[in-house]
Write a protein that holds these residues in place. Structure first.
Motif, short mmCIF file in Angstrom:
data_model
loop_
_atom_site.label_atom_id
_atom_site.label_comp_id
_atom_site.label_asym_id
_atom_site.label_seq_id
_atom_site.Cartn_x
_atom_site.Cartn_y
_atom_site.Cartn_z
N PHE A 88 38.88 31.66 21.25
CA PHE A 88 40.04 31.80 22.13
C PHE A 88 40.16 30.92 23.09
N THR A 89 41.54 30.29 23.20
CA THR A 89 41.87 29.29 24.01
C THR A 89 42.34 29.97 25.30
N VAL A 90 41.67 29.84 26.44
CA VAL A 90 42.05 30.64 27.80
C VAL A 90 43.00 29.91 28.82
N ARG A 91 44.12 30.37 29.06
CA ARG A 91 44.96 29.80 29.99
C ARG A 91 45.23 30.66 31.10
N ALA A 92 45.45 30.14 32.38
CA ALA A 92 45.85 31.14 33.72
C ALA A 92 46.74 30.32 34.35
N GLN A 93 47.58 30.98 35.20
CA GLN A 93 48.61 30.28 35.89
C GLN A 93 48.93 31.18 37.00
N GLY A 94 49.36 30.77 38.19
CA GLY A 94 49.88 31.69 39.21
C GLY A 94 51.30 31.77 39.24
N SER A 95 51.80 32.65 40.08
CA SER A 95 53.44 32.89 40.05
C SER A 95 53.98 31.91 41.31
N ALA A 96 53.22 31.20 41.99
CA ALA A 96 53.57 30.25 42.98
C ALA A 96 53.07 29.05 42.89
N PRO A 97 53.54 28.13 43.67
CA PRO A 97 52.77 26.82 43.83
C PRO A 97 51.65 26.78 44.71
N GLY A 98 51.62 27.66 45.48
CA GLY A 98 50.42 27.77 46.61
C GLY A 98 49.17 28.52 45.93
N ILE A 99 49.31 28.84 44.82
CA ILE A 99 48.28 29.74 44.08
C ILE A 99 47.81 29.09 42.76
N ASN A 100 46.37 28.81 43.11
CA ASN A 100 45.72 27.74 42.03
C ASN A 100 44.90 28.56 41.40
N VAL A 101 44.55 28.38 40.08
CA VAL A 101 43.76 29.19 39.10
C VAL A 101 42.92 28.15 38.15
N THR A 102 41.68 28.37 38.10
CA THR A 102 40.97 27.50 37.03
C THR A 102 40.26 28.47 36.46
N VAL A 103 39.87 27.99 35.16
CA VAL A 103 39.21 28.88 34.18
C VAL A 103 37.91 27.79 33.68
N THR A 104 36.85 28.38 33.45
CA THR A 104 35.62 27.69 33.14
C THR A 104 34.82 28.67 32.33
N PRO A 105 34.52 28.51 31.02
CA PRO A 105 34.90 27.56 30.39
C PRO A 105 36.31 27.98 29.67
N ASP A 106 37.24 27.10 29.27
CA ASP A 106 38.58 27.45 28.70
C ASP A 106 38.60 27.99 27.26
N ARG A 107 37.48 27.79 26.63
CA ARG A 107 37.36 28.12 25.21
C ARG A 107 36.13 29.20 24.94
N VAL A 108 36.38 30.45 24.41
CA VAL A 108 35.35 31.28 24.51
C VAL A 108 35.84 32.28 23.13
N ARG A 109 34.57 33.07 23.01
CA ARG A 109 34.56 34.11 22.01
C ARG A 109 35.27 35.30 22.32
N ALA A 110 35.37 36.32 21.70
CA ALA A 110 35.54 37.81 22.01
C ALA A 110 34.46 38.50 22.64
N GLY A 111 34.67 39.02 23.93
CA GLY A 111 33.55 39.36 24.70
C GLY A 111 32.69 38.64 25.38
N GLN A 112 32.96 37.14 25.34
CA GLN A 112 32.12 36.47 26.07
C GLN A 112 32.79 36.19 27.49
N PRO A 113 31.74 36.35 28.77
CA PRO A 113 32.34 36.31 29.83
C PRO A 113 32.90 34.89 30.15
N PHE A 114 33.75 34.47 31.16
CA PHE A 114 33.91 33.19 31.76
C PHE A 114 34.52 33.39 33.22
N ARG A 115 34.50 32.21 33.79
CA ARG A 115 34.60 32.29 35.35
C ARG A 115 36.29 32.03 35.55
N LEU A 116 36.66 32.54 36.48
CA LEU A 116 38.14 32.52 37.15
C LEU A 116 38.10 32.30 38.52
#
Length: 258
Positions: A168-196
């Protein structure tokens, strides 16, 4: 001519009891009969429906909820219509019990299986990190002071590595310019945890913002998607205390002696 003798009076109709008496020796057999009919109907409909439905997903939710919806309201209506007839009322109460157990219980298990196989769609679960760095309970909102950031953990749910082995390719986005979101890692499998990691800019206005997280993977000729949201409540940064220094004395007053 002698008139014919009058017809004997018709026997009085049995009066229905205003408040029926439920005797144990008549209530229990009728109640068990209603429950048995409901159990037989539950598994008959499940067997026929499973034979007619070819795919693993289509129509399964309706099949899981059909019998509870029929037995529950239907049994209550039958009981209310025959409340003054104790045996029939007991039969209706047995149908109501069958709508809960086993019909509703089995239907809930089927729907849970649909979610595990991905038939009910996927979702992204966001959780806090405890002191040991492990995932805690899931959250739907977090508070964040302007100019700070917070680390969360997330995973793709609703799918399993067996049913959806792709990445799965993960993407994250905020609803305003002042809110920043990063995903690590951005490629995971089902059930695998990732940092937000969610951060608010120092000048972000005090408000509640929405962060959307989506994960996609190709499977055959279609794209499978899982999505989730989390609200970010931005609070104002605390005011910096004024610097402690020598204060100017009022005019005409000498400064205090050291």
């Amino acid at each position: 001519m002698t008139p014919p003798p009058p017809a004997p009076p018709a026997p009085p109709a049995p009066e229905l009891q205003e408040f029926p008496t439920f005797r144990l020796n008549s209530f229990v057999p009728a109640f068990l009969l209603g429950w048995g009919l409901g159990v037989a109907l539950t598994f008959t409909v499940r067997g026929v429906g499973s034979a007619l439905l070819g795919g693993p997903c289509e129509g399964r939710t309706v099949l899981a909820l059909l019998v509870p919806l029929l037995l529950g309201p239907g049994g209550l209506a039958f009981t209310a219509a025959n409340w003054r007839r104790p045996r029939r009322a007991a039969l209706g109460l047995g149908l109501v019990l069958a709508s809960l157990l086993p019909a509703l219980y089995v239907g809930a298990q089927d729907i849970g299986g649909l979610r595990r196989t991905g038939c009910a769609g996927g979702y992204v679960v966001v959780s806090r990190l405890d002191s040991a760095g492990q995932a805690g309970g899931s959250v739907s909102s977090v508070s964040l002071v302007a100019g700070t950031s917070q680390e969360l953990t997330a995973r793709v749910g609703g799918y399993t590595p067996q049913t959806h082995p792709g990445v799965f390719t993960v993407r994250a986005q905020g609803s305003a310019p002042g809110i920043n979101v990063t995903v690590t890692p951005d490629r995971v499998r089902a059930g695998q945890p990732f940092r937000l990691t969610v951060s608010a800019a120092p000048g972000a206005p005090v408000n509640t913002y929405t962060v959307g997280v989506s994960a996609r993977t190709p499977q055959g000729e279609k794209t499978v998607e899982a999505a989730g949201t989390i609200e970010i409540d931005v609070r104002p940064a605390p005011r910096q205390p004024s610097p402690q220094g020598t204060q100017s004395s009022p005019q005409g007053t000498p400064p205090p002696a050291p």
